[in-house]
Motif scaffolding. Sequence first.
Motif, mmCIF file in Angstrom:
data_model
loop_
_atom_site.group_PDB
_atom_site.id
_atom_site.type_symbol
_atom_site.label_atom_id
_atom_site.label_comp_id
_atom_site.label_asym_id
_atom_site.label_seq_id
_atom_site.Cartn_x
_atom_site.Cartn_y
_atom_site.Cartn_z
ATOM 1 N N ILE A 1 60.903 54.003 42.398
ATOM 2 C CA ILE A 1 59.647 54.588 42.873
ATOM 3 C C ILE A 1 58.587 54.505 41.777
ATOM 4 O O ILE A 1 57.440 54.109 42.028
ATOM 5 C CB ILE A 1 59.862 56.049 43.333
ATOM 6 N N THR A 2 58.961 54.844 40.545
ATOM 7 C CA THR A 2 58.024 54.777 39.430
ATOM 8 C C THR A 2 57.572 53.340 39.197
ATOM 9 O O THR A 2 56.384 53.080 38.978
ATOM 10 C CB THR A 2 58.681 55.336 38.151
ATOM 11 N N SER A 3 58.506 52.407 39.274
ATOM 12 C CA SER A 3 58.178 50.994 39.076
ATOM 13 C C SER A 3 57.218 50.499 40.157
ATOM 14 O O SER A 3 56.262 49.775 39.863
ATOM 15 C CB SER A 3 59.450 50.161 39.082
ATOM 16 N N VAL A 4 57.460 50.878 41.389
ATOM 17 C CA VAL A 4 56.578 50.474 42.495
ATOM 18 C C VAL A 4 55.172 51.038 42.283
ATOM 19 O O VAL A 4 54.169 50.346 42.473
ATOM 20 C CB VAL A 4 57.159 50.923 43.851
ATOM 21 N N ARG A 5 55.089 52.295 41.858
ATOM 22 C CA ARG A 5 53.777 52.895 41.595
ATOM 23 C C ARG A 5 53.054 52.160 40.476
ATOM 24 O O ARG A 5 51.861 51.896 40.572
ATOM 25 C CB ARG A 5 53.934 54.368 41.234
ATOM 26 N N HIS A 6 53.769 51.821 39.419
ATOM 27 C CA HIS A 6 53.146 51.100 38.310
ATOM 28 C C HIS A 6 52.679 49.715 38.751
ATOM 29 O O HIS A 6 51.590 49.277 38.376
ATOM 30 C CB HIS A 6 54.125 50.990 37.144
ATOM 31 N N ASN A 7 53.512 49.031 39.551
ATOM 32 C CA ASN A 7 53.117 47.711 40.041
ATOM 33 C C ASN A 7 51.883 47.805 40.930
ATOM 34 O O ASN A 7 50.986 46.960 40.850
ATOM 35 C CB ASN A 7 54.269 47.053 40.803
ATOM 36 N N ARG A 8 51.829 48.823 41.770
ATOM 37 C CA ARG A 8 50.671 49.010 42.643
ATOM 38 C C ARG A 8 49.414 49.285 41.819
ATOM 39 O O ARG A 8 48.346 48.714 42.070
ATOM 40 C CB ARG A 8 50.923 50.154 43.623
ATOM 41 N N ALA A 9 49.553 50.142 40.801
ATOM 42 C CA ALA A 9 48.410 50.438 39.930
ATOM 43 C C ALA A 9 47.986 49.184 39.179
ATOM 44 O O ALA A 9 46.790 48.927 39.009
ATOM 45 C CB ALA A 9 48.765 51.553 38.954
ATOM 46 N N TYR A 10 48.951 48.380 38.743
ATOM 47 C CA TYR A 10 48.644 47.139 38.026
ATOM 48 C C TYR A 10 47.877 46.179 38.930
ATOM 49 O O TYR A 10 46.883 45.577 38.506
ATOM 50 C CB TYR A 10 49.954 46.505 37.542
ATOM 51 N N LYS A 11 48.316 46.039 40.180
ATOM 52 C CA LYS A 11 47.625 45.151 41.117
ATOM 53 C C LYS A 11 46.211 45.649 41.402
ATOM 54 O O LYS A 11 45.267 44.857 41.493
ATOM 55 C CB LYS A 11 48.418 45.025 42.419
ATOM 56 N N ASP A 12 46.054 46.968 41.552
ATOM 57 C CA ASP A 12 44.728 47.535 41.771
ATOM 58 C C ASP A 12 43.814 47.240 40.576
ATOM 59 O O ASP A 12 42.643 46.898 40.754
ATOM 60 C CB ASP A 12 44.811 49.050 42.004
ATOM 61 N N LEU A 13 44.352 47.381 39.378
ATOM 62 C CA LEU A 13 43.558 47.094 38.184
ATOM 63 C C LEU A 13 43.211 45.611 38.084
ATOM 64 O O LEU A 13 42.108 45.263 37.657
ATOM 65 C CB LEU A 13 44.298 47.553 36.925
ATOM 66 N N GLU A 14 44.131 44.732 38.503
ATOM 67 C CA GLU A 14 43.828 43.303 38.511
ATOM 68 C C GLU A 14 42.705 42.990 39.494
ATOM 69 O O GLU A 14 41.804 42.199 39.191
ATOM 70 C CB GLU A 14 45.073 42.495 38.896
ATOM 71 N N LYS A 15 42.741 43.625 40.670
ATOM 72 C CA LYS A 15 41.671 43.420 41.649
ATOM 73 C C LYS A 15 40.343 43.909 41.101
ATOM 74 O O LYS A 15 39.310 43.254 41.250
ATOM 75 C CB LYS A 15 41.997 44.148 42.955
ATOM 76 N N GLU A 16 40.359 45.080 40.463
ATOM 77 C CA GLU A 16 39.140 45.636 39.889
ATOM 78 C C GLU A 16 38.614 44.723 38.787
ATOM 79 O O GLU A 16 37.408 44.492 38.688
ATOM 80 C CB GLU A 16 39.413 47.034 39.340
ATOM 81 N N LEU A 17 39.500 44.171 37.973
ATOM 82 C CA LEU A 17 39.098 43.263 36.916
ATOM 83 C C LEU A 17 38.471 42.004 37.500
ATOM 84 O O LEU A 17 37.440 41.526 37.002
ATOM 85 C CB LEU A 17 40.299 42.896 36.041
ATOM 86 N N ALA A 18 39.059 41.470 38.557
ATOM 87 C CA ALA A 18 38.504 40.282 39.208
ATOM 88 C C ALA A 18 37.110 40.577 39.762
ATOM 89 O O ALA A 18 36.194 39.766 39.618
ATOM 90 C CB ALA A 18 39.438 39.804 40.306
ATOM 91 N N THR A 19 36.954 41.735 40.385
ATOM 92 C CA THR A 19 35.645 42.125 40.920
ATOM 93 C C THR A 19 34.625 42.251 39.800
ATOM 94 O O THR A 19 33.487 41.766 39.918
ATOM 95 C CB THR A 19 35.760 43.473 41.673
ATOM 96 N N LEU A 20 35.021 42.897 38.710
ATOM 97 C CA LEU A 20 34.106 43.057 37.583
ATOM 98 C C LEU A 20 33.752 41.713 36.950
ATOM 99 O O LEU A 20 32.603 41.504 36.544
ATOM 100 C CB LEU A 20 34.708 43.999 36.542
ATOM 101 N N ASN A 21 34.709 40.789 36.893
ATOM 102 C CA ASN A 21 34.415 39.455 36.373
ATOM 103 C C ASN A 21 33.428 38.724 37.263
ATOM 104 O O ASN A 21 32.524 38.041 36.776
ATOM 105 C CB ASN A 21 35.701 38.641 36.220
ATOM 106 N N GLN A 22 33.582 38.871 38.585
ATOM 107 C CA GLN A 22 32.637 38.257 39.520
ATOM 108 C C GLN A 22 31.241 38.828 39.322
ATOM 109 O O GLN A 22 30.257 38.086 39.277
ATOM 110 C CB GLN A 22 33.073 38.503 40.966
ATOM 111 N N GLU A 23 31.159 40.149 39.228
ATOM 112 C CA GLU A 23 29.862 40.792 39.018
ATOM 113 C C GLU A 23 29.247 40.337 37.701
ATOM 114 O O GLU A 23 28.040 40.089 37.624
ATOM 115 C CB GLU A 23 30.011 42.309 39.030
ATOM 116 N N ASN A 24 30.071 40.195 36.682
ATOM 117 C CA ASN A 24 29.590 39.744 35.381
ATOM 118 C C ASN A 24 29.032 38.322 35.486
ATOM 119 O O ASN A 24 27.965 38.034 34.940
ATOM 120 C CB ASN A 24 30.724 39.812 34.358
#
Length: 125
Positions: free
Chosen positions: A62-85
């Motif tokens: 459960i902890t691993s799944v939560r961390h993976n989900r948070a990691y994917k969310d952060l990757e999406k946010e990073l991609a969005t921020l790179n696009q905006e940049n």
Amino acid sequence: MKNQWRIILTILLVIIVAIFAILNVESVPVSFGFTTVRWPLILILLVSILIGAVLMILFSTITSVRHNRAYKDLEKELATLNQENDQLKKRLQNSHGKQVVGQQEKQIQDLEAQVKALKQQLAAK
């Protein structure tokens, strides 16, 4: 090397549990609240260890799944921020390019005005 130590530790634990099982074969009463049963002590211990291991694996998963989900969310946010940049960089380049073009046009107009003035001076002489 790390895996070898794990294997050695696992073998030692299995040996200890086997010796413990041989030493604890007598039956003991186990009360479940609504009934009482007599089971060998080692069976109770092994079942308890198994239940503990299953719970540990469940919680770590459960902890691993939560961390993976948070990691994917952060990757999406990073991609969005790179696009905006990138978009902001393009806007800045376009804005800067327009300013340069505007300055060049003004210089061209000034030069054309100077050429006209020189032509007028030549025509007047």
